[in-house]
Design an enzyme around this catalytic site. Structure first.
Site, PDB file in Angstrom:
ATOM      1  N   GLU A  53       8.502  27.082  14.078  1.00 43.75           N
ATOM      2  CA  GLU A  53       7.063  27.121  13.813  1.00 43.75           C
ATOM      3  C   GLU A  53       6.352  28.102  14.739  1.00 43.75           C
ATOM      4  O   GLU A  53       5.495  28.879  14.302  1.00 43.75           O
ATOM      5  CB  GLU A  53       6.436  25.736  14.005  1.00 43.75           C
ATOM      6  N   CYS A  84       4.668  22.097  18.781  1.00 43.35           N
ATOM      7  CA  CYS A  84       4.377  22.892  17.591  1.00 43.35           C
ATOM      8  C   CYS A  84       3.107  22.409  16.899  1.00 43.35           C
ATOM      9  O   CYS A  84       2.305  23.220  16.433  1.00 43.35           O
ATOM     10  CB  CYS A  84       5.565  22.855  16.644  1.00 43.35           C
TER      11      CYS A  84
END
Length: 164
Positions: A53, A84
């Protein structure tokens, strides 16, 4: 449309596996166009933040010339962790779509739900379970392969002696 983008994220996950990384992949989409991709690389980059991510968010921010990514959606093959999820909130993503749940570190409801925390100033729409079986199968196969390889390693008692 979710399956198309998650399928691309799964392709990224396979690239991670090919490099010996946990197979997680991510894709950032804006206005129906893929603008960035990423896959897990913390081992190869020696970087604990190099999750799929984060790699994809960095590439998207670079492409758009802005650390804020309003109107963007992120597709990822595994439920995001706290790190993330925090980055996604700071980027002001419109939507996060993930595949498999992560019962050990998931921050979209499995361990905690950071996106539902009312005290935070940005709220991203989150949808889970898209192509979950495919992603889960990929992860299970990866870890089964690693366990099998670990069982084949010689123990200290079995290791061949080096002559000196």
């Amino acid at each position: 449309m979710h399956d198309k983008y998650m399928g691309l994220a799964l392709e990224q996950a396979r690239l991670a596996w090919a490099e010996g990384e946990v197979p997680v992949g991510a894709v950032v989409v804006k206005d129906g166009e893929v603008i960035a991709t990423g896959y897990n690389q913390p081992i190869g980059r020696h970087d604990p933040t190099a999750h799929a991510e984060i790699v994809a968010l960095r590439a998207a921010a670079d492409k758009l010339g802005n650390y804020r990514l309003p109107g963007c959606e992120l597709y990822v093959t595994l439920e995001p962790c706290i790190m993330c999820s925090g980055a996604m909130m700071h980027a002001r993503l419109a939507r996060v779509v993930y595949a498999a749940v992560d019962p050990k570190t998931g921050a979209c409801g499995s361990v905690l739900d950071l996106f539902q925390e009312g005290r935070l100033n940005h709220h991203t729409v989150v949808e889970g379970g898209v192509m979950a079986e495919e992603s889960s199968s990929l992860l299970k196969a990866f870890f089964a392969e690693r366990r099998a390889a670990a069982r084949k390693l010689p123990t200290a008692d079995e290791a061949p002696a080096t002559g000196a």
